[in-house]
Structures are given as C-alpha cells and as structure tokens.
Write a protein that holds these residues in place. Structure first.
Motif, PDB file in Angstrom:
ATOM      1  N   MET A  51      15.568 -62.095  96.728  1.00  0.00           N
ATOM      2  CA  MET A  51      15.597 -61.895  95.120  1.00  0.00           C
ATOM      3  C   MET A  51      14.749 -60.693  94.086  1.00  0.00           C
ATOM      4  O   MET A  51      15.370 -60.319  93.192  1.00  0.00           O
ATOM      5  N   ARG A  52      13.709 -59.814  95.182  1.00  0.00           N
ATOM      6  CA  ARG A  52      13.293 -58.610  94.530  1.00  0.00           C
ATOM      7  C   ARG A  52      14.723 -57.907  93.847  1.00  0.00           C
ATOM      8  O   ARG A  52      15.138 -56.890  93.069  1.00  0.00           O
ATOM      9  N   GLY A  53      15.720 -57.510  95.098  1.00  0.00           N
ATOM     10  CA  GLY A  53      16.543 -56.250  94.828  1.00  0.00           C
ATOM     11  C   GLY A  53      17.549 -57.336  93.852  1.00  0.00           C
ATOM     12  O   GLY A  53      18.080 -56.441  92.811  1.00  0.00           O
ATOM     13  N   VAL A  54      18.036 -57.624  93.822  1.00  0.00           N
ATOM     14  CA  VAL A  54      18.862 -59.091  92.924  1.00  0.00           C
ATOM     15  C   VAL A  54      18.188 -58.938  91.132  1.00  0.00           C
ATOM     16  O   VAL A  54      19.402 -58.899  90.696  1.00  0.00           O
ATOM     17  N   LEU A  55      16.941 -58.936  90.952  1.00  0.00           N
ATOM     18  CA  LEU A  55      16.059 -58.788  90.297  1.00  0.00           C
ATOM     19  C   LEU A  55      16.195 -57.578  89.208  1.00  0.00           C
ATOM     20  O   LEU A  55      16.636 -58.193  88.042  1.00  0.00           O
ATOM     21  N   ARG A  56      15.950 -56.684  90.444  1.00  0.00           N
ATOM     22  CA  ARG A  56      16.436 -55.389  89.729  1.00  0.00           C
ATOM     23  C   ARG A  56      17.603 -55.582  89.277  1.00  0.00           C
ATOM     24  O   ARG A  56      17.940 -53.462  88.150  1.00  0.00           O
ATOM     25  N   ALA A  57      19.240 -55.924  89.773  1.00  0.00           N
ATOM     26  CA  ALA A  57      20.309 -55.736  89.274  1.00  0.00           C
ATOM     27  C   ALA A  57      20.208 -56.071  88.280  1.00  0.00           C
ATOM     28  O   ALA A  57      21.093 -56.116  87.101  1.00  0.00           O
ATOM     29  N   GLY A  58      18.750 -57.041  87.333  1.00  0.00           N
ATOM     30  CA  GLY A  58      19.361 -57.104  86.362  1.00  0.00           C
ATOM     31  C   GLY A  58      19.723 -58.917  86.056  1.00  0.00           C
ATOM     32  O   GLY A  58      19.885 -59.141  85.367  1.00  0.00           O
ATOM     33  N   VAL A  59      20.131 -58.997  87.267  1.00  0.00           N
ATOM     34  CA  VAL A  59      20.230 -60.922  87.281  1.00  0.00           C
ATOM     35  C   VAL A  59      18.345 -62.120  86.819  1.00  0.00           C
ATOM     36  O   VAL A  59      18.056 -61.552  87.329  1.00  0.00           O
ATOM     37  N   GLY A  60      19.482 -63.535  86.165  1.00  0.00           N
ATOM     38  CA  GLY A  60      17.904 -64.238  86.471  1.00  0.00           C
ATOM     39  C   GLY A  60      17.631 -64.668  87.323  1.00  0.00           C
ATOM     40  O   GLY A  60      18.426 -64.435  88.234  1.00  0.00           O
ATOM     41  N   MET A  61      16.047 -65.535  87.326  1.00  0.00           N
ATOM     42  CA  MET A  61      15.600 -65.772  88.095  1.00  0.00           C
ATOM     43  C   MET A  61      16.454 -66.799  88.981  1.00  0.00           C
ATOM     44  O   MET A  61      16.758 -66.863  90.394  1.00  0.00           O
ATOM     45  N   LYS A  62      16.891 -67.807  88.431  1.00  0.00           N
ATOM     46  CA  LYS A  62      18.473 -69.079  88.784  1.00  0.00           C
ATOM     47  C   LYS A  62      18.896 -68.501  89.700  1.00  0.00           C
ATOM     48  O   LYS A  62      19.564 -68.462  90.615  1.00  0.00           O
ATOM     49  N   GLN A  63      19.568 -67.784  89.368  1.00  0.00           N
ATOM     50  CA  GLN A  63      21.095 -67.202  89.607  1.00  0.00           C
ATOM     51  C   GLN A  63      20.429 -65.563  91.116  1.00  0.00           C
ATOM     52  O   GLN A  63      20.932 -66.212  92.274  1.00  0.00           O
ATOM     53  N   ALA A  64      19.610 -64.991  90.752  1.00  0.00           N
ATOM     54  CA  ALA A  64      18.782 -64.493  92.305  1.00  0.00           C
ATOM     55  C   ALA A  64      18.144 -65.203  93.613  1.00  0.00           C
ATOM     56  O   ALA A  64      18.217 -65.034  94.821  1.00  0.00           O
ATOM     57  N   PHE A  65      17.969 -66.506  93.187  1.00  0.00           N
ATOM     58  CA  PHE A  65      17.814 -67.644  93.938  1.00  0.00           C
ATOM     59  C   PHE A  65      18.943 -68.527  94.795  1.00  0.00           C
ATOM     60  O   PHE A  65      18.713 -67.873  95.788  1.00  0.00           O
ATOM     61  N   LYS A  66      19.699 -68.150  93.953  1.00  0.00           N
ATOM     62  CA  LYS A  66      21.082 -68.392  94.691  1.00  0.00           C
ATOM     63  C   LYS A  66      21.622 -67.705  95.860  1.00  0.00           C
ATOM     64  O   LYS A  66      21.734 -68.206  96.564  1.00  0.00           O
ATOM     65  N   VAL A  67      21.457 -66.485  95.484  1.00  0.00           N
ATOM     66  CA  VAL A  67      22.228 -65.054  95.674  1.00  0.00           C
ATOM     67  C   VAL A  67      21.209 -65.271  97.023  1.00  0.00           C
ATOM     68  O   VAL A  67      21.227 -64.949  98.149  1.00  0.00           O
ATOM     69  N   ALA A  68      19.685 -65.069  96.915  1.00  0.00           N
ATOM     70  CA  ALA A  68      19.457 -65.137  98.156  1.00  0.00           C
ATOM     71  C   ALA A  68      19.486 -66.314  99.115  1.00  0.00           C
ATOM     72  O   ALA A  68      19.327 -65.936 100.432  1.00  0.00           O
TER      73      ALA A  68
END
Length: 140
Positions: A51-68
């Motif tokens: 999630m850390r890397g995805v959040l750094r890309a500007g994605v919101g918390m909910k979407q970052a969790f889904k990606v993770a």
C-alpha cells in the motif's frame, strides 16, 4: 519481475513473521497461537508495504488496499504456508526459544524455502496479468 515481487513479499512477511514468532515465543504462547499471530502480522506488514508504494502514486486508501489485496494475497498466503510449515517440521524449532540458534536457523531456512517456492507462483501469476502485475502500474 517475479524475483522482485517475491523479495518484496518476503520483506513484509519476514517483518511480520519474525515479530510474531518473537512475541509468541517470548510470551510463551502455544505454538498454534504463535503461528496465528505471525501469519496475521505477516499479512499486515505485507499489505502495508504494498500500500505504501500505491499510496505514493496518489491513489486513495481504499483503492490502495484493493490493489494490495489483488497484488499480494496469494503470494503472502503461499509464503506463510511454506515458512510456517518449515518451522513446524524442523524438530524443536518452535520450542527452541529466542536465545537458541535452532530457532533462528530454522526461521532463516523457512524464509529461503518460502522464497524458492513462492517465486514460481509469482512468475506464473505475473505472466497472466495477476498478482504483482496489478500493482506494477502504480510503481514509478
């Protein structure tokens, strides 16, 4: 890419696994409780690193969790099954205690075996556009 994804997964898993094993062993928890704690923490740290890397890309918390979840669930699950399996089958490893080389040696061996087993799984998933391939779009 599969080796990188597996190493990334191993990092999160190892942090959680070591922390769980150390806490469980230090508190004298039953082996099953120690393993449950270690697995839970491995998932927490594994997802958090993704999630850390995805959040750094500007994605919101909910979407970052889904990606993770999409990127790492299978990889973490395989890694945890293998590394805890190794800890269980090495005679005396779970009961050796934190000051014993057997405990740390078995834990190190468990990570090596888990990496070797999980890397082909990640390679197969990435080749099919699954697993870590889902998170690749967010890496710069």
């Amino acid at each position: 890419m599969a080796a990188s994804a597996t190493l990334h997964c191993l990092t999160g898993c190892a942090i959680g696994e070591i922390l769980g094993m150390v806490i469980g062993t230090a508190l004298g928890l039953h082996n099953v409780a120690t393993i449950v704690l270690a697995v839970a923490l491995a998932f927490v740290f594994g997802y958090a690193l993704s999630m850390r890397g995805v959040l750094r890309a500007g994605v919101g918390m909910k979407q970052a969790f889904k990606v993770a979840l999409a990127a790492d669930t299978v990889s973490i699950a395989v890694m945890e099954i293998v590394d805890n399996g190794v800890m269980v089958i090495v005679p005396g490893a779970m009961d050796a205690g934190l000051g014993n080389l057997l405990f740390w040696g078995a834990l190190a061996l468990s990570f090596l075996v888990a990496f070797a087993v999980t890397m082909p799984v990640n390679k197969l998933m990435i080749g099919r556009g699954l697993g870590h391939a889902k998170a690749h779009a967010y890496h710069h």
